[in-house]
Design an enzyme around this catalytic site. Structure first.
Site, mmCIF file in Angstrom:
data_model
loop_
_atom_site.group_PDB
_atom_site.id
_atom_site.type_symbol
_atom_site.label_atom_id
_atom_site.label_comp_id
_atom_site.label_asym_id
_atom_site.label_seq_id
_atom_site.Cartn_x
_atom_site.Cartn_y
_atom_site.Cartn_z
ATOM 1 C CB ALA A 1 -8.105 -4.854 5.708
ATOM 2 C CB THR B 1 -0.860 0.037 1.200
ATOM 3 O OG1 THR B 1 -1.967 1.212 1.250
ATOM 4 C CG2 THR B 1 -0.143 0.244 2.458
#
Lengths: 221, 283
Positions: free
Chosen positions: A67, A19
């Site tokens: 997440a 990310t």
């Protein structure tokens, strides 16, 4: 029977280390910019992940790592912040909020949590930015980038960051930094989500597809 | 020793598309073998008879500790690099040369093991000079890259670690102009318009991707290259000290005076402090 159940196959957890998230402080607040790609190995699981978690109207948290871990702990943080507000009749400071989060995850250190988040907000002392992760780090700073694309983002941010940026220039810097990271890093992509935290709370500035940005910057050049 | 020679020859006869340079290649390897027979034997032996499945340990766990970059633009090829040689945490040399001129119109940036890079660059210079004397013209950058790549191939799988970009200007009738190739000891040979190699390369890439275009002036290109190396040295622990910039044109290569990046850091800090104070005065 019990022992057999213990040795079940390892479940693959989706991690967001792949990310690029960044945040930086400047005169008029804090800019938070993130990409939106989630990968599981080389498979792109999603291009529309929301990596900025709105803790409350004046605090934001970014998501990097697992997440589930990020969203769960930040929701818990939101609850703790609200309790603080009700008890003390004033908003919690960014330093205190990040400390609450750091202490919560520290209890689970070494147990496999994966979270690298930036807590961004505006309090009595002005713009606040803290980096908190599941290893127990909690550092205050002016500029952070987290994730596999962070190195690319650092190059752009370092060269463009000044204290006297206008809001538009700062937004463009954040957007450009994420775009450059998605250009080179295979694990970052999707859209660039941009937030601005100021004295009145946070505002969502824009959500732009990286491929559109590619066209835009190419036409500009 | 005979076995060693046969091994090298068969390796190259199976390579296709490498005709004119083959003779010089074979000569090169044979002479190399004569110089240090036992070393090649040991290296080749290690590769063919090494314990099955055991991986050869790499010199670095991550990318080579350096920042080098090169790109092509209308004014030629620009190559820039930092000058720090590190040895897992120790700065072994703060003033090393990572851009080595190979001949008048070709420079090579080096990354990986310094000793390996220096040696192979010298061998490449020697082979290119021999080619020039035999054939009356300079070998193209593409040919030089192929030569280097094939010379490194027998050592694939050993601890040899070379990641170089060859930046040159070609003078042939059909393909003249600036040329840039990336050659790596794991076998890659890539042509491109922009490369950055080393642990500091991600930081440099983002600056270069923003600014590099074909139409840059020499001054703009130098400024972008310097900025990219500076940003990389700022963030990467294994890059630092000074920056070298080389510019290759049709007239040959020229070198900018080495600049200490510490000065740049203090200059930037000072200018930021001044704007901050000017702001405070205004408020």
């Amino acid at each position: 029977m019990f022992i057999k159940q213990f040795h079940t196959a390892e479940r693959k957890i989706e991690f967001l280390h792949g990310t690029t998230t960044l945040a930086f402080k400047f005169e008029h607040g804090v800019i938070v910019a993130v990409d939106s790609r989630a990968t599981a190995g080389s498979y792109i699981a999603s291009q529309t992940v929301k990596k900025v978690i709105e803790i409350n109207p004046y605090l934001l948290g970014t998501m990097a790592g697992g997440a589930a871990d990020c969203s769960f702990w930040e929701r818990l943080l939101a609850r703790q912040c609200r309790i603080y507000e009700l008890r003390n009749k004033e908003r919690i400071s960014v330093a205190a909020a990040s400390k609450l989060l750091a202490n919560m995850v520290y209890q689970y250190k070494g147990m496999g949590l994966s979270m690298g988040t930036m807590v961004c907000g505006w309090d009595k002392r002005g713009p606040g930015l803290y980096y908190v992760d599941s290893e127990g780090n909690r550092v205050c700073g002016d500029l952070f980038a987290v994730g596999s694309g962070s190195m690319y983002a650092y190059g752009v941010m370092d060269s463009g960051l000044r204290q006297d940026l206008t809001v538009d220039e700062a937004c463009e810097l954040g957007r450009r930094a994420i775009y450059q990271a998605t250009f080179r890093d295979a694990y970052s992509g999707g859209q660039v989500n941009l937030y601005h935290v100021h004295s009145g709370g946070w505002t969502r500035i824009s959500q732009e597809d990286v491929l559109m940005l590619h066209q835009k910057y190419r036409d500009q050049a | 020793m005979r076995q060693g020679v046969v091994y090298i020859n068969t390796n190259f006869s199976s390579v296709s598309g490498f005709d004119a340079e083959r003779d010089s290649m074979r000569t090169c390897l044979l002479t190399f073998e004569c110089c240090c027979v036992c070393d090649i034997q040991k290296l080749l032996g290690r590769r063919s008879h090494g314990s099955a499945g055991s991986p050869v340990p790499l010199p670095f766990p991550m990318a080579h500790g350096t920042t080098t970059l090169a790109f092509v633009f209308q004014g030629g090829v620009l190559a820039a690099a930092d000058t720090r040689s590190s040895c897992s945490g120790l700065v072994a040399c703060p003033a090393s040369q990572k851009i080595l001129p190979i001949h008048s119109h070709l420079v090579g940036t080096t990354s990986g093991t310094s000793a390996d890079c220096a040696l192979w660059k010298r061998i490449l210079s020697r082979e290119l000079r021999l080619y020039q004397l035999r054939n009356g013209r300079r070998l193209s950058t593409s040919g030089a890259a192929k030569l280097l790549s094939h010379m490194l191939h027998p050592f694939k799988g050993t601890e040899l670690c070379v990641a170089a970009t060859l930046c040159g200007w070609d003078d042939h009738t059909s393909l003249s102009g600036p040329s840039l190739f990336y050659v790596c000891s794991d076998g890659s040979r890539l042509q491109g318009t922009l490369f950055s190699v080393g642990s500091g390369s991600p930081y440099a890439y983002s600056i270069l991707d923003q600014g590099v275009q074909w139409g840059l002036t020499v001054a703009e290109a130098t400024s972008i290259a310097r900025e990219a190396v500076y940003r990389a040295t700022h963030r990467d622990a294994y890059s630092g000290n000074c920056v070298d910039v080389y510019h290759v044109t049709s007239q040959g290569w020229t070198r900018r005076t080495r600049e200490d990046l510490k000065e740049e850091y203090y200059r930037e800090k000072e200018s930021r402090r001044q704007t901050h104070e000017a702001e405070k005065k205004m408020l």
